[in-house]
Write a protein that holds these residues in place. Structure first.
Motif, PDB file in Angstrom:
ATOM      1  N   VAL A  42      26.907  31.027  10.060  1.00  0.00           N
ATOM      2  CA  VAL A  42      27.382  31.610  11.321  1.00  0.00           C
ATOM      3  C   VAL A  42      28.698  30.959  11.735  1.00  0.00           C
ATOM      4  O   VAL A  42      29.650  31.646  12.123  1.00  0.00           O
ATOM      5  N   GLU A  43      28.782  29.647  11.626  1.00  0.00           N
ATOM      6  CA  GLU A  43      30.020  28.963  11.990  1.00  0.00           C
ATOM      7  C   GLU A  43      31.170  29.354  11.070  1.00  0.00           C
ATOM      8  O   GLU A  43      32.306  29.516  11.522  1.00  0.00           O
ATOM      9  N   ASN A  44      30.904  29.546   9.782  1.00  0.00           N
ATOM     10  CA  ASN A  44      31.942  30.011   8.864  1.00  0.00           C
ATOM     11  C   ASN A  44      32.491  31.360   9.299  1.00  0.00           C
ATOM     12  O   ASN A  44      33.701  31.600   9.265  1.00  0.00           O
ATOM     13  N   PHE A  45      31.610  32.269   9.701  1.00  0.00           N
ATOM     14  CA  PHE A  45      32.055  33.580  10.153  1.00  0.00           C
ATOM     15  C   PHE A  45      32.869  33.458  11.438  1.00  0.00           C
ATOM     16  O   PHE A  45      33.891  34.121  11.590  1.00  0.00           O
ATOM     17  N   GLU A  46      32.429  32.623  12.372  1.00  0.00           N
ATOM     18  CA  GLU A  46      33.152  32.463  13.630  1.00  0.00           C
ATOM     19  C   GLU A  46      34.537  31.861  13.419  1.00  0.00           C
ATOM     20  O   GLU A  46      35.501  32.266  14.059  1.00  0.00           O
ATOM     21  N   GLN A  47      34.653  30.905  12.507  1.00  0.00           N
ATOM     22  CA  GLN A  47      35.929  30.232  12.264  1.00  0.00           C
ATOM     23  C   GLN A  47      36.748  30.921  11.161  1.00  0.00           C
ATOM     24  O   GLN A  47      37.848  30.481  10.861  1.00  0.00           O
ATOM     25  N   GLU A  48      36.200  31.957  10.559  1.00  0.00           N
ATOM     26  CA  GLU A  48      36.826  32.670   9.443  1.00  0.00           C
ATOM     27  C   GLU A  48      37.142  31.722   8.292  1.00  0.00           C
ATOM     28  O   GLU A  48      38.236  31.696   7.751  1.00  0.00           O
ATOM     29  N   GLY A  49      36.139  30.968   7.925  1.00  0.00           N
ATOM     30  CA  GLY A  49      36.256  30.037   6.799  1.00  0.00           C
ATOM     31  C   GLY A  49      36.504  28.620   7.291  1.00  0.00           C
ATOM     32  O   GLY A  49      37.106  28.412   8.330  1.00  0.00           O
ATOM     33  N   ARG A  50      35.996  27.648   6.536  1.00  0.00           N
ATOM     34  CA  ARG A  50      36.235  26.238   6.849  1.00  0.00           C
ATOM     35  C   ARG A  50      36.557  25.521   5.561  1.00  0.00           C
ATOM     36  O   ARG A  50      35.687  25.443   4.682  1.00  0.00           O
ATOM     37  N   PRO A  51      37.743  25.005   5.368  1.00  0.00           N
ATOM     38  CA  PRO A  51      38.879  25.140   6.276  1.00  0.00           C
ATOM     39  C   PRO A  51      39.302  26.615   6.373  1.00  0.00           C
ATOM     40  O   PRO A  51      38.969  27.417   5.505  1.00  0.00           O
ATOM     41  N   ARG A  52      40.040  26.915   7.431  1.00  0.00           N
ATOM     42  CA  ARG A  52      40.414  28.297   7.716  1.00  0.00           C
ATOM     43  C   ARG A  52      41.095  28.925   6.497  1.00  0.00           C
ATOM     44  O   ARG A  52      41.963  28.336   5.870  1.00  0.00           O
ATOM     45  N   TRP A  53      40.674  30.140   6.179  1.00  0.00           N
ATOM     46  CA  TRP A  53      41.228  30.843   5.034  1.00  0.00           C
ATOM     47  C   TRP A  53      42.615  31.374   5.366  1.00  0.00           C
ATOM     48  O   TRP A  53      42.960  31.602   6.517  1.00  0.00           O
ATOM     49  N   LEU A  54      43.394  31.612   4.321  1.00  0.00           N
ATOM     50  CA  LEU A  54      44.719  32.196   4.512  1.00  0.00           C
ATOM     51  C   LEU A  54      44.574  33.625   5.013  1.00  0.00           C
ATOM     52  O   LEU A  54      43.640  34.334   4.620  1.00  0.00           O
ATOM     53  N   PRO A  55      45.497  34.070   5.884  1.00  0.00           N
ATOM     54  CA  PRO A  55      45.411  35.442   6.393  1.00  0.00           C
ATOM     55  C   PRO A  55      45.612  36.465   5.273  1.00  0.00           C
ATOM     56  O   PRO A  55      46.246  36.180   4.261  1.00  0.00           O
ATOM     57  N   ILE A  56      45.051  37.656   5.480  1.00  0.00           N
ATOM     58  CA  ILE A  56      45.233  38.752   4.535  1.00  0.00           C
ATOM     59  C   ILE A  56      45.854  39.927   5.277  1.00  0.00           C
ATOM     60  O   ILE A  56      45.839  39.969   6.512  1.00  0.00           O
ATOM     61  N   ASP A  57      46.435  40.872   4.533  1.00  0.00           N
ATOM     62  CA  ASP A  57      47.132  42.010   5.138  1.00  0.00           C
ATOM     63  C   ASP A  57      46.154  43.121   5.466  1.00  0.00           C
ATOM     64  O   ASP A  57      46.067  44.138   4.764  1.00  0.00           O
ATOM     65  N   ARG A  58      45.408  42.941   6.539  1.00  0.00           N
ATOM     66  CA  ARG A  58      44.540  43.995   7.062  1.00  0.00           C
ATOM     67  C   ARG A  58      44.139  43.613   8.481  1.00  0.00           C
ATOM     68  O   ARG A  58      44.204  42.446   8.855  1.00  0.00           O
ATOM     69  N   ALA A  59      43.765  44.608   9.229  1.00  0.00           N
ATOM     70  CA  ALA A  59      43.373  44.354  10.612  1.00  0.00           C
ATOM     71  C   ALA A  59      41.970  43.770  10.673  1.00  0.00           C
ATOM     72  O   ALA A  59      41.155  43.986   9.779  1.00  0.00           O
ATOM     73  N   GLY A  60      41.707  43.036  11.715  1.00  0.00           N
ATOM     74  CA  GLY A  60      40.368  42.506  11.915  1.00  0.00           C
ATOM     75  C   GLY A  60      40.180  41.127  11.326  1.00  0.00           C
ATOM     76  O   GLY A  60      41.100  40.487  10.824  1.00  0.00           O
ATOM     77  N   LYS A  61      38.941  40.693  11.370  1.00  0.00           N
ATOM     78  CA  LYS A  61      38.593  39.364  10.870  1.00  0.00           C
ATOM     79  C   LYS A  61      38.453  39.365   9.353  1.00  0.00           C
ATOM     80  O   LYS A  61      38.147  40.392   8.746  1.00  0.00           O
TER      81      LYS A  61
END
Length: 64
Positions: A42-61
């Motif tokens: 659940v925490e991984n989903f809330e933080q979008e990865g730990r450590p935070r993942w690199l952004p991707i080219d799409r809308a949303g999480k």
């Protein structure tokens, strides 16, 4: 034949007894582990990865 006697403190003996008991009755251990793993997911989903993942080219999480 050689006899070897090892004397351990009562606290260590009691710790080994508790360990043996917990291995015989694993349900409380498994419940605790499953709750910890669920919280981590659940925490991984809330933080979008730990450590935070690199952004991707799409809308949303990243993780949904």
């Amino acid at each position: 034949m050689i006899d070897v006697t090892i004397t351990v403190p009562d606290t260590l003996r009691q710790a080994f007894e508790r360990l043996a008991q917990s291995l015989s009755h694993r349900q409380p251990l498994m419940r605790t582990l499953s709750e910890d793993l669920y919280d981590a997911v659940v925490e991984n989903f809330e933080q979008e990865g730990r450590p935070r993942w690199l952004p991707i080219d799409r809308a949303g999480k990243i993780l949904q």
